[in-house]
Design a protein around this motif. Sequence first.
Motif, PDB file in Angstrom:
ATOM      1  N   LEU A   1      -0.938   5.939  -7.226  1.00 31.18           N
ATOM      2  CA  LEU A   1      -2.108   5.173  -7.652  1.00 31.18           C
ATOM      3  C   LEU A   1      -3.339   5.679  -6.892  1.00 31.18           C
ATOM      4  O   LEU A   1      -3.251   6.564  -6.044  1.00 31.18           O
ATOM      5  CB  LEU A   1      -1.901   3.678  -7.393  1.00 31.18           C
ATOM      6  CG  LEU A   1      -0.736   3.007  -8.127  1.00 31.18           C
ATOM      7  CD1 LEU A   1      -0.791   1.503  -7.927  1.00 31.18           C
ATOM      8  CD2 LEU A   1      -0.756   3.322  -9.613  1.00 31.18           C
ATOM      9  N   ASP A   2      -4.491   5.078  -7.175  1.00 28.15           N
ATOM     10  CA  ASP A   2      -5.750   5.474  -6.541  1.00 28.15           C
ATOM     11  C   ASP A   2      -5.591   5.609  -5.024  1.00 28.15           C
ATOM     12  O   ASP A   2      -5.208   4.652  -4.356  1.00 28.15           O
ATOM     13  CB  ASP A   2      -6.814   4.408  -6.859  1.00 28.15           C
ATOM     14  CG  ASP A   2      -8.206   4.893  -6.503  1.00 28.15           C
ATOM     15  OD1 ASP A   2      -8.385   5.428  -5.392  1.00 28.15           O
ATOM     16  OD2 ASP A   2      -9.126   4.733  -7.346  1.00 28.15           O
ATOM     17  N   PRO A   3      -5.861   6.793  -4.471  1.00 26.66           N
ATOM     18  CA  PRO A   3      -5.603   7.004  -3.035  1.00 26.66           C
ATOM     19  C   PRO A   3      -6.478   6.150  -2.124  1.00 26.66           C
ATOM     20  O   PRO A   3      -6.191   6.052  -0.936  1.00 26.66           O
ATOM     21  CB  PRO A   3      -5.900   8.493  -2.838  1.00 26.66           C
ATOM     22  CG  PRO A   3      -6.739   8.892  -3.990  1.00 26.66           C
ATOM     23  CD  PRO A   3      -6.349   8.007  -5.125  1.00 26.66           C
ATOM     24  N   ARG A   4      -7.527   5.539  -2.673  1.00 36.94           N
ATOM     25  CA  ARG A   4      -8.372   4.708  -1.808  1.00 36.94           C
ATOM     26  C   ARG A   4      -7.641   3.453  -1.337  1.00 36.94           C
ATOM     27  O   ARG A   4      -8.063   2.804  -0.380  1.00 36.94           O
ATOM     28  CB  ARG A   4      -9.647   4.306  -2.576  1.00 36.94           C
ATOM     29  CG  ARG A   4     -10.701   5.391  -2.593  1.00 36.94           C
ATOM     30  CD  ARG A   4     -11.872   4.994  -3.449  1.00 36.94           C
ATOM     31  NE  ARG A   4     -11.506   4.917  -4.873  1.00 36.94           N
ATOM     32  CZ  ARG A   4     -12.388   4.687  -5.849  1.00 36.94           C
ATOM     33  NH1 ARG A   4     -13.653   4.490  -5.550  1.00 36.94           N
ATOM     34  NH2 ARG A   4     -12.001   4.644  -7.117  1.00 36.94           N
ATOM     35  N   ILE A   5      -6.531   3.083  -2.033  1.00 35.84           N
ATOM     36  CA  ILE A   5      -5.789   1.879  -1.644  1.00 35.84           C
ATOM     37  C   ILE A   5      -5.278   1.994  -0.211  1.00 35.84           C
ATOM     38  O   ILE A   5      -5.315   1.028   0.554  1.00 35.84           O
ATOM     39  CB  ILE A   5      -4.616   1.636  -2.625  1.00 35.84           C
ATOM     40  CG1 ILE A   5      -5.184   1.066  -3.926  1.00 35.84           C
ATOM     41  CG2 ILE A   5      -3.603   0.681  -2.035  1.00 35.84           C
ATOM     42  CD1 ILE A   5      -4.134   0.635  -4.906  1.00 35.84           C
ATOM     43  N   GLY A   6      -4.826   3.191   0.186  1.00 37.36           N
ATOM     44  CA  GLY A   6      -4.310   3.395   1.544  1.00 37.36           C
ATOM     45  C   GLY A   6      -5.326   3.005   2.606  1.00 37.36           C
ATOM     46  O   GLY A   6      -5.101   2.063   3.380  1.00 37.36           O
ATOM     47  N   PRO A   7      -6.467   3.716   2.664  1.00 41.03           N
ATOM     48  CA  PRO A   7      -7.472   3.364   3.682  1.00 41.03           C
ATOM     49  C   PRO A   7      -8.013   1.941   3.521  1.00 41.03           C
ATOM     50  O   PRO A   7      -8.300   1.279   4.509  1.00 41.03           O
ATOM     51  CB  PRO A   7      -8.591   4.390   3.467  1.00 41.03           C
ATOM     52  CG  PRO A   7      -8.195   5.251   2.354  1.00 41.03           C
ATOM     53  CD  PRO A   7      -6.806   4.942   1.940  1.00 41.03           C
ATOM     54  N   PHE A   8      -8.122   1.480   2.269  1.00 34.73           N
ATOM     55  CA  PHE A   8      -8.633   0.125   2.045  1.00 34.73           C
ATOM     56  C   PHE A   8      -7.748  -0.906   2.730  1.00 34.73           C
ATOM     57  O   PHE A   8      -8.214  -1.737   3.517  1.00 34.73           O
ATOM     58  CB  PHE A   8      -8.725  -0.162   0.535  1.00 34.73           C
ATOM     59  CG  PHE A   8      -8.989  -1.606   0.194  1.00 34.73           C
ATOM     60  CD1 PHE A   8     -10.267  -2.129   0.281  1.00 34.73           C
ATOM     61  CD2 PHE A   8      -7.947  -2.447  -0.201  1.00 34.73           C
ATOM     62  CE1 PHE A   8     -10.512  -3.467  -0.018  1.00 34.73           C
ATOM     63  CE2 PHE A   8      -8.184  -3.777  -0.496  1.00 34.73           C
ATOM     64  CZ  PHE A   8      -9.469  -4.289  -0.407  1.00 34.73           C
ATOM     65  N   VAL A   9      -6.425  -0.830   2.447  1.00 39.10           N
ATOM     66  CA  VAL A   9      -5.512  -1.816   3.028  1.00 39.10           C
ATOM     67  C   VAL A   9      -5.435  -1.637   4.544  1.00 39.10           C
ATOM     68  O   VAL A   9      -5.399  -2.619   5.298  1.00 39.10           O
ATOM     69  CB  VAL A   9      -4.116  -1.725   2.369  1.00 39.10           C
ATOM     70  CG1 VAL A   9      -3.135  -2.637   3.073  1.00 39.10           C
ATOM     71  CG2 VAL A   9      -4.203  -2.087   0.892  1.00 39.10           C
ATOM     72  N   ALA A  10      -5.439  -0.377   5.003  1.00 42.37           N
ATOM     73  CA  ALA A  10      -5.357  -0.119   6.444  1.00 42.37           C
ATOM     74  C   ALA A  10      -6.528  -0.788   7.168  1.00 42.37           C
ATOM     75  O   ALA A  10      -6.336  -1.492   8.163  1.00 42.37           O
ATOM     76  CB  ALA A  10      -5.360   1.379   6.712  1.00 42.37           C
ATOM     77  N   LEU A  11      -7.726  -0.581   6.673  1.00 36.19           N
ATOM     78  CA  LEU A  11      -8.908  -1.135   7.332  1.00 36.19           C
ATOM     79  C   LEU A  11      -8.928  -2.661   7.219  1.00 36.19           C
ATOM     80  O   LEU A  11      -9.274  -3.367   8.168  1.00 36.19           O
ATOM     81  CB  LEU A  11     -10.177  -0.523   6.714  1.00 36.19           C
ATOM     82  CG  LEU A  11     -11.477  -0.749   7.496  1.00 36.19           C
ATOM     83  CD1 LEU A  11     -11.357  -0.157   8.887  1.00 36.19           C
ATOM     84  CD2 LEU A  11     -12.663  -0.107   6.765  1.00 36.19           C
TER      85      LEU A  11
ATOM     86  N   ALA B   1       0.829  -1.206   0.000  1.00 38.41           N
ATOM     87  CA  ALA B   1       0.000   0.000   0.000  1.00 38.41           C
ATOM     88  C   ALA B   1       0.865   1.257   0.000  1.00 38.41           C
ATOM     89  O   ALA B   1       0.586   2.222  -0.711  1.00 38.41           O
ATOM     90  CB  ALA B   1      -0.922  -0.011   1.219  1.00 38.41           C
ATOM     91  N   THR B   2       1.953   1.231   0.804  1.00 40.02           N
ATOM     92  CA  THR B   2       2.861   2.387   0.854  1.00 40.02           C
ATOM     93  C   THR B   2       3.454   2.659  -0.520  1.00 40.02           C
ATOM     94  O   THR B   2       3.506   3.801  -0.980  1.00 40.02           O
ATOM     95  CB  THR B   2       3.997   2.120   1.862  1.00 40.02           C
ATOM     96  OG1 THR B   2       3.420   1.799   3.118  1.00 40.02           O
ATOM     97  CG2 THR B   2       4.904   3.329   2.008  1.00 40.02           C
ATOM     98  N   LEU B   3       3.934   1.566  -1.177  1.00 45.23           N
ATOM     99  CA  LEU B   3       4.540   1.732  -2.501  1.00 45.23           C
ATOM    100  C   LEU B   3       3.512   2.260  -3.493  1.00 45.23           C
ATOM    101  O   LEU B   3       3.814   3.119  -4.324  1.00 45.23           O
ATOM    102  CB  LEU B   3       5.121   0.394  -2.991  1.00 45.23           C
ATOM    103  CG  LEU B   3       6.284  -0.173  -2.167  1.00 45.23           C
ATOM    104  CD1 LEU B   3       6.684  -1.548  -2.679  1.00 45.23           C
ATOM    105  CD2 LEU B   3       7.490   0.766  -2.200  1.00 45.23           C
ATOM    106  N   ALA B   4       2.266   1.753  -3.383  1.00 48.28           N
ATOM    107  CA  ALA B   4       1.219   2.161  -4.325  1.00 48.28           C
ATOM    108  C   ALA B   4       0.878   3.632  -4.142  1.00 48.28           C
ATOM    109  O   ALA B   4       0.759   4.388  -5.114  1.00 48.28           O
ATOM    110  CB  ALA B   4      -0.025   1.298  -4.127  1.00 48.28           C
ATOM    111  N   VAL B   5       0.720   4.042  -2.873  1.00 45.32           N
ATOM    112  CA  VAL B   5       0.379   5.443  -2.608  1.00 45.32           C
ATOM    113  C   VAL B   5       1.527   6.349  -3.055  1.00 45.32           C
ATOM    114  O   VAL B   5       1.318   7.394  -3.672  1.00 45.32           O
ATOM    115  CB  VAL B   5       0.051   5.638  -1.107  1.00 45.32           C
ATOM    116  CG1 VAL B   5      -0.077   7.112  -0.775  1.00 45.32           C
ATOM    117  CG2 VAL B   5      -1.239   4.895  -0.748  1.00 45.32           C
ATOM    118  N   GLY B   6       2.774   5.880  -2.806  1.00 40.77           N
ATOM    119  CA  GLY B   6       3.949   6.647  -3.221  1.00 40.77           C
ATOM    120  C   GLY B   6       4.009   6.813  -4.725  1.00 40.77           C
ATOM    121  O   GLY B   6       4.533   7.813  -5.239  1.00 40.77           O
ATOM    122  N   ALA B   7       3.491   5.808  -5.459  1.00 43.35           N
ATOM    123  CA  ALA B   7       3.540   5.855  -6.917  1.00 43.35           C
ATOM    124  C   ALA B   7       2.362   6.628  -7.511  1.00 43.35           C
ATOM    125  O   ALA B   7       2.236   6.718  -8.722  1.00 43.35           O
ATOM    126  CB  ALA B   7       3.554   4.428  -7.481  1.00 43.35           C
TER     127      ALA B   7
END
Lengths: 184, 393
Positions: free
Chosen positions: B349-359, B341-347
């Motif tokens: 990508l869709d910001p929803r990945i952060g909260p999605f993976v966190a939850l 998720a960190t790598l994806a957000v850093g790149a």
Amino acid sequence: MNPPAPRKPPLTSPDLTDHDLPGIGHRYELRSADGGRVVVVIHHSGRRDLYVVEPGHDEPQAVVALTDTQARTLGAILGGAYFKPAVVEEIEAVIGGLLIDWFTLDAGSPAVGRSIADLEIRRRTGMTVAAIVRDPQPVTAPEPGERLQAGDQLVVIGRQEDLARLRRHLAAPPGPDPSEAPDG
Amino acid sequence: MGDVLIGVGGAFLAAGIFARFGRRLGLPTIPFFMVAGILFGPQTPGLVVVEHPEDLELLAALGLILLLFHLGLEFSLDEMVSGGRRLLLAGGTYLLLNVGGGLAFGIALGWGTSEALVVAGAIGISSSAIVTKLLIELRRLANPESRLILGIIVVEDVFLALYLALLQPVLGDASGPADAALDFLVAFAFLVGLGAVARWASGVVGRLIDTPDDELLTVCFVGLAVLVAGVAEEMGVSDAIGAFMVGTVLAGSPVAERIERLVLPLRDTFAAAFFFAFGLTIDPGDAGDVVVPVALAVLLSVVLNVLAGQAAARLNGFGRTAALNIGLTVLGRGEFSLILATLAVGAGLDPRIGPFVALYVLVLAIVGPLLAGLSPAIARRLPRRPRPEPVPA
């Protein structure tokens, strides 16, 4: 990815199996006489877990976690370092063909009062006296001139097959005359 | 400087105290480090320990490097080979079901193909840290299936390294298919190059940093891991892969066992900073958008894990309790999901990945250990396969 350098001595008992637990440490499993299992897990952190599984079960009936020090103490007790049951004639620790044993000199032994060099222990038996457990101060790596005393606990190292010779040597008089008084 | 130190110290302390609370309840630490980051970050009202997430950036990067370095260090091809075909089959089945199912789920989400690939890894790959800790705490290390569980984890770890390389074009800044292919080739060549070093020259590298002094050994291996991770990052391969490969290089050297012991406290400390820093980037207000996908993803993971556990148990001749133990223990998700998720957000990508993976990680952190602890009880309640009635004598 290379095979790790040999660091463990080979297992000597057919009842004992072992394998790595990736991320945790190493696991030893001892099949007990009644068909149950005793599993020892040695963690990289030094922690030891002892699992006792009764015959016919998969889940352990008892689990004990020990620190490194506690585990060594327990191991020494089990190995007979503190107390040797009279019924067991020999309690030995064998590591890769090398044997470590404890041998107590009673007052009647002809070796009492004689030195290690004098007794020619190494030449006659092939075993080496690595230490002497003696009150009040144990002696490590004793000099050849060290005189043995009654009640000394000799820690001896050598090949397994030489142990019997050492026992005979220290229990029976080394010279032709058993009644000969020790020198000094 | 003072305010930064107060922030860093407060972050560690908050993470530690939160995770202690979780441990009391028998829950894994990783999600609690993250929750501490969410609660004490700038995105939530109340006490803000770290105002600027970039204050923790370097520490978090060290955490990621040490997590993967340790993983590489534990990696042993021999272990995998000695486990044999059945272990590879069990691990392969697990990955096929979970990563495959995750990919289908990610595509169904409709967030994009790159996002689907990240989601597939995030919900398909187990957390080594959580699974091993769970096995120790549930006192299952003596169980015959535990070796298989750890074996599956090893297969997953190897897959993770390959998957990171595969994701390189997605997470990098590739501008076209040719560029993406080049990115992948560079990443792959890097893996193969360091893999060759690990295979044939790990003794040489080991001797380079070997010293009987624990202090100097620690300083040297940290230097080596961070340096190679940095070089990897500069080459367009992620620092995570670089760190993993240094670990595998040292795994074959005589100092491996000492490094394994020495790296643990360092890894734990900086990994906590990594999870806390990830929490800082999460705005609980976004949770509303991802509640339904997370609920579906959790359900999917439970089902696929139980199926994979059955398959693994069947392959190895274990019974239904063992099968359920496998499926529900390997359910743990944590560091890898958060790394992806960190790598994806850093790149970008869709910001929803952060909260999605966190939850997702948070829910599984609570549900997973609970289910794993109950698995023998659940297995007893499952309908037995029909058995011939005992004939009365």
